[in-house]
Design a protein around this motif. Structure first.
Motif, PDB file in Angstrom:
ATOM      1  N   ALA A  31       0.946  -1.185  -0.002  1.00  0.00           N
ATOM      2  CA  ALA A  31       0.008   0.101  -0.059  1.00  0.00           C
ATOM      3  C   ALA A  31       0.840   1.384   0.014  1.00  0.00           C
ATOM      4  O   ALA A  31       2.236   1.097   0.060  1.00  0.00           O
ATOM      5  N   ASN A  32       0.095   2.286  -0.023  1.00  0.00           N
ATOM      6  CA  ASN A  32       0.977   3.543  -0.039  1.00  0.00           C
ATOM      7  C   ASN A  32       0.412   4.339   1.137  1.00  0.00           C
ATOM      8  O   ASN A  32       1.060   5.591   1.223  1.00  0.00           O
ATOM      9  N   ASP A  33      -0.325   4.155   1.924  1.00  0.00           N
ATOM     10  CA  ASP A  33      -1.062   4.735   3.017  1.00  0.00           C
ATOM     11  C   ASP A  33      -0.833   4.053   4.214  1.00  0.00           C
ATOM     12  O   ASP A  33      -1.623   2.828   4.436  1.00  0.00           O
ATOM     13  N   ALA A  34      -0.039   4.288   5.373  1.00  0.00           N
ATOM     14  CA  ALA A  34       0.100   3.675   6.735  1.00  0.00           C
ATOM     15  C   ALA A  34      -1.119   3.457   7.368  1.00  0.00           C
ATOM     16  O   ALA A  34      -1.457   2.168   7.992  1.00  0.00           O
ATOM     17  N   ALA A  35      -1.927   4.443   7.673  1.00  0.00           N
ATOM     18  CA  ALA A  35      -3.206   4.393   8.322  1.00  0.00           C
ATOM     19  C   ALA A  35      -4.348   3.373   7.647  1.00  0.00           C
ATOM     20  O   ALA A  35      -4.712   2.571   8.424  1.00  0.00           O
ATOM     21  N   TRP A  36      -4.580   3.354   6.430  1.00  0.00           N
ATOM     22  CA  TRP A  36      -5.048   2.503   5.457  1.00  0.00           C
ATOM     23  C   TRP A  36      -4.812   1.248   5.635  1.00  0.00           C
ATOM     24  O   TRP A  36      -5.618   0.091   6.009  1.00  0.00           O
ATOM     25  N   ALA A  37      -3.328   0.794   5.642  1.00  0.00           N
ATOM     26  CA  ALA A  37      -2.707  -0.384   5.696  1.00  0.00           C
ATOM     27  C   ALA A  37      -3.216  -1.010   7.073  1.00  0.00           C
ATOM     28  O   ALA A  37      -3.628  -2.260   7.215  1.00  0.00           O
ATOM     29  N   ASP A  38      -2.996   0.036   7.886  1.00  0.00           N
ATOM     30  CA  ASP A  38      -3.213  -0.704   9.603  1.00  0.00           C
ATOM     31  C   ASP A  38      -4.795  -0.729   9.809  1.00  0.00           C
ATOM     32  O   ASP A  38      -4.899  -1.996  10.529  1.00  0.00           O
ATOM     33  N   ASN A  39      -5.422  -0.163   9.110  1.00  0.00           N
ATOM     34  CA  ASN A  39      -6.940  -0.608   9.061  1.00  0.00           C
ATOM     35  C   ASN A  39      -7.489  -1.780   8.674  1.00  0.00           C
ATOM     36  O   ASN A  39      -7.851  -2.745   8.962  1.00  0.00           O
ATOM     37  N   CYS A  40      -6.825  -2.247   7.493  1.00  0.00           N
ATOM     38  CA  CYS A  40      -7.000  -3.344   6.763  1.00  0.00           C
ATOM     39  C   CYS A  40      -6.341  -4.357   7.564  1.00  0.00           C
ATOM     40  O   CYS A  40      -7.110  -5.581   7.507  1.00  0.00           O
ATOM     41  N   ASP A  42      -6.042  -4.666  10.746  1.00  0.00           N
ATOM     42  CA  ASP A  42      -7.070  -5.042  11.868  1.00  0.00           C
ATOM     43  C   ASP A  42      -8.293  -5.704  11.521  1.00  0.00           C
ATOM     44  O   ASP A  42      -8.709  -6.753  12.313  1.00  0.00           O
ATOM     45  N   ASN A  43      -8.790  -5.518  10.411  1.00  0.00           N
ATOM     46  CA  ASN A  43      -9.902  -6.431   9.673  1.00  0.00           C
ATOM     47  C   ASN A  43      -9.593  -7.709   9.410  1.00  0.00           C
ATOM     48  O   ASN A  43     -10.358  -8.623   9.731  1.00  0.00           O
ATOM     49  N   ALA A  44      -8.586  -7.865   9.067  1.00  0.00           N
ATOM     50  CA  ALA A  44      -7.895  -9.538   8.790  1.00  0.00           C
ATOM     51  C   ALA A  44      -7.809  -9.954  10.151  1.00  0.00           C
ATOM     52  O   ALA A  44      -7.898 -11.160  10.010  1.00  0.00           O
ATOM     53  N   VAL A  45      -7.239  -9.441  10.950  1.00  0.00           N
ATOM     54  CA  VAL A  45      -6.972 -10.051  12.483  1.00  0.00           C
ATOM     55  C   VAL A  45      -8.429 -10.426  13.160  1.00  0.00           C
ATOM     56  O   VAL A  45      -8.577 -11.468  13.734  1.00  0.00           O
ATOM     57  N   ASP A  46      -9.423  -9.537  12.933  1.00  0.00           N
ATOM     58  CA  ASP A  46     -10.666  -9.716  13.283  1.00  0.00           C
ATOM     59  C   ASP A  46     -11.056 -10.937  12.777  1.00  0.00           C
ATOM     60  O   ASP A  46     -12.110 -11.734  13.460  1.00  0.00           O
ATOM     61  N   LYS A 161      -7.101 -13.288   3.879  1.00  0.00           N
ATOM     62  CA  LYS A 161      -6.713 -12.604   2.426  1.00  0.00           C
ATOM     63  C   LYS A 161      -7.877 -12.068   1.542  1.00  0.00           C
ATOM     64  O   LYS A 161      -8.040 -11.063   1.132  1.00  0.00           O
ATOM     65  N   TYR A 162      -9.283 -12.865   1.743  1.00  0.00           N
ATOM     66  CA  TYR A 162     -10.246 -12.363   1.283  1.00  0.00           C
ATOM     67  C   TYR A 162     -10.811 -10.993   1.885  1.00  0.00           C
ATOM     68  O   TYR A 162     -11.275 -10.143   1.186  1.00  0.00           O
ATOM     69  N   ILE A 163     -10.958 -10.900   2.926  1.00  0.00           N
ATOM     70  CA  ILE A 163     -11.157  -9.707   3.816  1.00  0.00           C
ATOM     71  C   ILE A 163     -10.182  -8.499   3.148  1.00  0.00           C
ATOM     72  O   ILE A 163     -10.646  -7.250   2.818  1.00  0.00           O
ATOM     73  N   LEU A 164      -8.946  -8.767   3.225  1.00  0.00           N
ATOM     74  CA  LEU A 164      -7.935  -7.692   2.678  1.00  0.00           C
ATOM     75  C   LEU A 164      -8.263  -7.362   1.086  1.00  0.00           C
ATOM     76  O   LEU A 164      -8.418  -6.209   0.965  1.00  0.00           O
TER      77      LEU A 164
END
Length: 307
Positions: A31-40, A42-46, A161-164
């Motif tokens: 990615a090119n955005d740290a905050a967006w990558a972090d949020n993605c 988070d959702n994969a971990v959930d 992977k699907y969520i991401l």
């Protein structure tokens, strides 16, 4: 905290490692955005945590526990997701003639040293009855149990992977305790690759294998602990003989999904070189690298297309 590796075009690899499902998972996204990558991430971990809860045999309120509790008593209605996962697991059992089996004997599971040959009657995928119309699962034999240790982290990786991807991540890697699932390309537009080697000769790789949009799972005696919990049993027991098997040093399976790679790795370990290669070579979109206890390397025919 995200670890970052920078490339050109403002694309970077954002990584996070954490302990999930009893394993160390590392999730990497391009990615090119740290905050967006972090949020993605988070959702994969959930999603991984959701899968762990769904497949738990320790939680009183999980559907897997309910299935086990009613073995020999009645069918249990389950979600479509769990039903399809069990259905695919049984398909692998048929494919491997029972070498892969999610069933086990609850009474014998605590101590591998006390397993007797007659306990095999509890380890029989043919006694798992599915009703697709009612989405029910029934274990015919009282004392039977099902567990998902052989495929749970692979399925969780696939779901992550699907969520991401649904969130717009076009490339990344999910490392589930050493099993890898990749998609897309690296920021430098090169494919994701791994070097396959004997773990005792890590500086002498057999070859670089391209694994973009593929999954790799490895089963090996060097990874197994001497003492295994009951949830580990379906992954290491030869269903036809009823005792632990130790034939090869390692088997790495390459396939389109982490679940399938996870499911096939240990059966090939049990089948041995000749039978294992024969089975893999008959199947489409599967490849393997086998290392025996004399450090000899064997590969399926598809490996040449990936190297």
């Amino acid at each position: 905290m995200l670890a970052v590796k920078t490339y050109h075009h403002d694309l970077r690899i954002f990584r996070r490692a954490l302990r999930l499902m009893g394993n160390v998972f590392e999730i990497s996204v391009v990615a090119n955005d740290a905050a967006w990558a972090d949020n993605c991430i988070d959702n994969a971990v959930d999603e991984i945590n959701r899968i762990e809860k769904m497949l738990s045999t320790l939680s009183d309120d999980s559907q897997v526990t309910e299935i086990n509790r009613n073995a020999g008593i009645r069918p249990v209605k389950v979600t479509g997701e769990l039903f399809r996962l069990i259905e695919r697991a049984l398909d692998i059992s048929v494919l491997t003639q029972g070498t892969f089996d999610i069933t086990y004997n609850a009474d014998k599971a605590a101590d591998l040293q006390k397993i007797e040959l007659n306990s095999v009657k509890f380890t029989n995928y043919k006694k798992v009855v599915l009703n697709a119309e009612k989405t029910t699962v029934f274990l015919q034999q009282k004392g039977m149990r099902i567990g998902f240790s052989a495929i749970s982290k692979g399925y969780a990786a696939d779901r992550a992977k699907y969520i991401l991807q649904m969130m717009g991540v076009s490339a990344g890697v999910v490392n589930a305790g050493g099993d890898l699932l990749t998609w897309g390309l690296q920021p430098n537009d090169e494919q994701w690759t791994i070097a396959t080697a004997d773990p005792k000769q890590v500086d002498q790789p057999y070859s670089d294998i391209r694994i973009s949009n593929m999954a790799v799972a490895t089963s090996g005696n060097f990874e197994k602990n001497a003492v295994l919990s009951h949830q580990d049993m379906p992954a290491v027991i030869d269903a036809k003989k009823g005792f632990p098997v130790s034939v090869l040093k390692s088997v790495s399976i390459v396939s389109p999904t982490a679940e399938l790679s996870d499911a096939m790795a240990t059966p090939i370990m049990a089948l041995g070189v000749n039978a294992g290669l024969y089975l893999i070579n008959k199947l489409q979109q599967l490849a393997c690298v086998i290392i025996d206890d004399h450090n000899r390397v064997y590969t399926s025919k598809e490996i040449s297309y990936l190297s």
